[in-house]
Design a protein around this motif. Structure first.
Motif, PDB file in Angstrom:
ATOM      1  N   LEU A   5     -33.435  46.839 -44.158  1.00  0.00           N
ATOM      2  CA  LEU A   5     -32.014  46.231 -44.624  1.00  0.00           C
ATOM      3  C   LEU A   5     -31.095  47.314 -44.653  1.00  0.00           C
ATOM      4  O   LEU A   5     -29.984  46.881 -44.224  1.00  0.00           O
ATOM      5  N   ILE A   8     -28.731  48.049 -41.671  1.00  0.00           N
ATOM      6  CA  ILE A   8     -27.887  47.065 -41.267  1.00  0.00           C
ATOM      7  C   ILE A   8     -26.427  47.583 -41.432  1.00  0.00           C
ATOM      8  O   ILE A   8     -25.396  47.575 -40.669  1.00  0.00           O
ATOM      9  N   PRO A   9     -25.955  47.875 -42.886  1.00  0.00           N
ATOM     10  CA  PRO A   9     -24.669  48.320 -43.047  1.00  0.00           C
ATOM     11  C   PRO A   9     -24.392  49.736 -42.314  1.00  0.00           C
ATOM     12  O   PRO A   9     -23.253  49.901 -41.923  1.00  0.00           O
ATOM     13  N   ILE A  40     -25.656  41.044 -36.309  1.00  0.00           N
ATOM     14  CA  ILE A  40     -26.736  41.390 -37.486  1.00  0.00           C
ATOM     15  C   ILE A  40     -27.684  40.140 -37.790  1.00  0.00           C
ATOM     16  O   ILE A  40     -28.774  40.435 -37.762  1.00  0.00           O
ATOM     17  N   MET A  45     -35.949  42.482 -37.151  1.00  0.00           N
ATOM     18  CA  MET A  45     -36.181  43.352 -38.130  1.00  0.00           C
ATOM     19  C   MET A  45     -37.419  44.102 -37.811  1.00  0.00           C
ATOM     20  O   MET A  45     -37.559  45.294 -38.470  1.00  0.00           O
TER      21      MET A  45
ATOM     22  N   PHE B  16     -23.814  44.447 -49.483  1.00  0.00           N
ATOM     23  CA  PHE B  16     -25.341  44.918 -49.426  1.00  0.00           C
ATOM     24  C   PHE B  16     -25.495  45.352 -50.898  1.00  0.00           C
ATOM     25  O   PHE B  16     -26.903  45.273 -51.494  1.00  0.00           O
ATOM     26  N   LYS B  20     -28.238  43.840 -53.478  1.00  0.00           N
ATOM     27  CA  LYS B  20     -29.474  44.252 -53.721  1.00  0.00           C
ATOM     28  C   LYS B  20     -29.701  44.237 -55.222  1.00  0.00           C
ATOM     29  O   LYS B  20     -30.638  44.632 -55.930  1.00  0.00           O
ATOM     30  N   ASP B  26     -35.917  40.178 -50.282  1.00  0.00           N
ATOM     31  CA  ASP B  26     -35.440  40.886 -48.762  1.00  0.00           C
ATOM     32  C   ASP B  26     -34.857  39.731 -47.962  1.00  0.00           C
ATOM     33  O   ASP B  26     -33.861  40.154 -47.260  1.00  0.00           O
ATOM     34  N   ILE B  29     -31.330  38.814 -49.224  1.00  0.00           N
ATOM     35  CA  ILE B  29     -30.475  40.156 -49.120  1.00  0.00           C
ATOM     36  C   ILE B  29     -30.094  39.869 -47.423  1.00  0.00           C
ATOM     37  O   ILE B  29     -28.956  39.991 -46.980  1.00  0.00           O
ATOM     38  N   LYS B  30     -31.379  39.442 -46.466  1.00  0.00           N
ATOM     39  CA  LYS B  30     -30.846  39.248 -45.271  1.00  0.00           C
ATOM     40  C   LYS B  30     -29.804  38.292 -44.907  1.00  0.00           C
ATOM     41  O   LYS B  30     -28.984  38.440 -44.043  1.00  0.00           O
TER      42      LYS B  30
END
Lengths: 284, 284
Positions: A5, A8-9, A40, A45, B16, B20, B26, B29-30
């Motif tokens: 994760l 991604i940023p 995104i 993943m 992000f 978190k 997860d 978050i995705k």
């Protein structure tokens, strides 16, 4: 290595930095950010980060028409690194363990990475890397394999780093194939820069066929994959190659500096650590 | 202040970090990253950054069900700041210019900002801010206005910072209305934290009605806008309030630390500079 994760940023940050380097046109930069943002949700993943990296840098090329935004910075880095070459060669020759010193220098060169949002100071990093503790240090098995090897594949990473790779390749004193990317991506080395640095004089230089900032075997050329599979020994430089080859079934020596938290976590080391890791494949 | 291209990667980074903090899941978050990425193309660049900030933090609340992800960190910051209160009060009282020292402390408190990806060390920042040069320093006009003022609106920013605001409000020695956000957003102060810090004992505390990490007047309550327009003096703390009020027609005293390159560029100062700026509106 899969995509985390945290990557991604980082993709968005990289897209922005590369877009700004490629163009002054704010509208184009905004289009790149819009498209990168929309990407995104489509990122698998389970794929390695360099596969997405390839898409990001292709997007920048498509929107700006500039397929090598880091060209002039790469040239500056190469010129700088070349100016250090003679002095570093002497340090290797005068050191107690020239092979290990050359390995340390090759890892020091790995800081010249424009995909990472950190400043670097190559002279300072050389001095630090010459004395730093390795977080992984598989030098003994490296020397054993090197003694026996009659063919070595050396997979390059960044452009300026190639000067340091040259010093190590000269020290290996074995037949080496040096592999580069197929096209410019971030500041990674291609056949053109390998020629410029003089690697063609001491090794057979080939493109891996990779358009990604790493070595995604299923997208590499058949010739490269053959060499990868048949070489007695494979040396892989840098993060992008580690990210794309860490699950490989073959035996690989990874040399890199852990430059982000994701890599550091994956290797169970700290950010900034230097790694000289014997990845034992399943084929042996 | 409009949204700059640099703000866009920052929105994704903030999404992000907050995601978190709000959840360990997860998948959630995705989803937040997917939706925040898709939002990029819809951001009106002429709107102020806190307006997009409001959407980002609402997204996190919607997906995770946690409408105050920074709750426990805020509480830690407040407890820490409160432990410094008595000592700082003494420093103000014993200083050559108690009002100026209190202003410096109120700006020092502005580092307690969880929207910015920087570590802070409040004790160290207090010492630095007590001696730092101001990049903008409109103290004389501040003192003149303060002498004449019979009503002051003080717009708060972060929660822990409120302890430092309290010290300054006590030093102003005038009737003060202290405005907070309507709901938790990043670690910004709400009426609940203002009560906890004891600001209710020394000022009239109200919500501005803002659900954004700033003061977007068209989305604030009618009561707040009335007070904003009619107060003899307005003090605005921090970046988010600056971003949303920098184009205001009214006279405002901005106190903040420039914590990102966009703000620094907009103010023509360096990142890290402290600002005490008299924004001269057009209404006077």
């Amino acid at each position: 290595m899969k995509t985390y994760l945290e990557c991604i940023p980082c993709f968005i940050n990289q897209a922005f930095r590369a877009a700004k380097t490629a163009t002054d046109d704010d509208n184009k930069i905004k289009i790149i950010l819009d498209k990168a943002g929309a990407m995104i949700s489509t990122i698998p993943m389970e794929q390695t980060p360099p596969e997405t990296g390839a898409d990001i840098y292709k997007l920048i090329s498509d929107v700006t028409g500039d397929n090598d935004p880091y060209y002039s910075i790469k040239q500056k880095n190469i010129t700088h690194a070349l100016s250090l070459y003679a002095g570093l060669k002497k340090r290797v020759e005068n050191s107690n363990d020239p092979l290990l010193t050359a390995i340390r220098l090759a890892i020091a060169g790995n800081v010249i990475d424009l995909g990472i949002d950190r400043q670097f100071d190559i002279e300072k990093d050389i001095e630090n890397t010459l004395i730093a503790d390795f977080a992984e240090f598989d030098y003994d098995s490296f020397k054993t394999r090197l003694d026996q090897a009659e063919s070595i594949l050396y997979i390059g990473d960044n452009s300026g780093e190639g000067v340091f790779d040259r010093i190590l390749i000269e020290q290996l004193n074995k037949p080496v194939v040096f592999a580069t990317r197929e096209i410019p991506v971030i500041n990674d080395i291609t056949v053109i820069e390998a020629e410029q640095i003089g690697i063609t004089k001491i090794a057979k230089v080939i493109s891996s066929g990779s358009k990604a900032p790493g070595t995604i075997l299923k997208k590499c050329s058949r010739d490269f994959v053959g060499i990868f599979e048949r070489s007695d020994m494979v040396i892989s430089k840098g993060q992008g190659n580690y990210e794309s080859l860490s699950d490989s079934k073959r035996d690989i020596f990874f040399m890199l500096k852990a430059k982000c938290s994701v890599i550091a976590k994956h290797l169970n080391v700290n950010v900034g650590d230097i790694i000289f890791k014997h990845h034992k494949g399943t084929e042996i």
